[in-house]
Design an enzyme around this catalytic site. Sequence first.
Site, PDB file in Angstrom:
ATOM      1  N   HIS A  95     -20.458 123.730 131.233  1.00 10.15           N
ATOM      2  CA  HIS A  95     -20.316 125.102 130.736  1.00 10.15           C
ATOM      3  C   HIS A  95     -21.611 125.883 130.996  1.00 10.15           C
ATOM      4  CE1 HIS A  95     -20.099 128.483 127.949  1.00 10.15           C
ATOM      5  NE2 HIS A  95     -18.787 128.365 128.077  1.00 10.15           N
ATOM      6  N   GLU A 165     -15.299 130.548 135.039  1.00  4.28           N
ATOM      7  CA  GLU A 165     -15.843 131.413 133.998  1.00  4.28           C
ATOM      8  C   GLU A 165     -17.071 132.144 134.532  1.00  4.28           C
ATOM      9  OE1 GLU A 165     -14.587 129.656 129.947  1.00  4.28           O
ATOM     10  OE2 GLU A 165     -16.458 128.705 130.506  1.00  4.28           O
TER      11      GLU A 165
END
Length: 244
Positions: A95, A165
């Site tokens: 992430h 993302e």
Amino acid sequence: MVTWVGTSWKMNMLLEESMTYAYALRSSLSVDTEKVRPFVIPPATALSGVSAALRGSGIRVGAQNVHWEENGEWTGEVSVPQVKDAGATIAEIGHAERRRYFCETDETVNLKVRASLSHGITPLVCVGEPVGVFDAGDSVPFVVDQFRKATAGVPQGSQVLIAYEPIWAIGATGMLPTLDHVSDVVSALRNEAPQIVEGILYGGSVSLDNASELMDIGGLDGLFVGRAALDVQNYIRIIEAVAH
Ligand code: PGA
């Protein structure tokens, strides 16, 4: 077609809130969880409790991070066998916040992806470009390169989930990209390694207002939600919006 709608709670929720969320999700959700696959990624402290609460519901549970070694002198880390033991079937890896604040590199992402697969855990590999790369028009090559490095050496027949993302889309100051931009990146990822890609998700400022239109993007297999799913009822609404 299978659609994934997952959420990571990041560093939020104590055990009691986590359990209340899990029970509410289990009792209120009425979708076919083989067609629309929800998954929740609680903090490590709630992983085993949430997994137990959701066992047999079809709602999958994941870990926010794993280490690549099975055990040893790695203070503060959690291994793949440990998260599997706690009930996780998915491991979120790479992430943007972990890359930025915890020195996660393409190399450690790759080690974690391969460690997860070797224990039968599905890696959810997060990729996404910083705003400067987006402004320069280089998002596609940047993201494809991150994906290739993350999955280098991964055996054929493995199943990997990808979350695209863009860094500039994540969080309270994030901006939703245009659907065309997401579509371009998703198409490029789709061409990469179809034999190992189980699904391509989009994440970053997903909300109830934009979930359905995002899911109209061809080739997109799901959504990965942050803030908008911290409220369980809102998460359920997003899952149901995607299901219909
Ligand atoms: P956000 O977070 O939905 O709150 O923007 C997304 C993410 O970090 O995955």
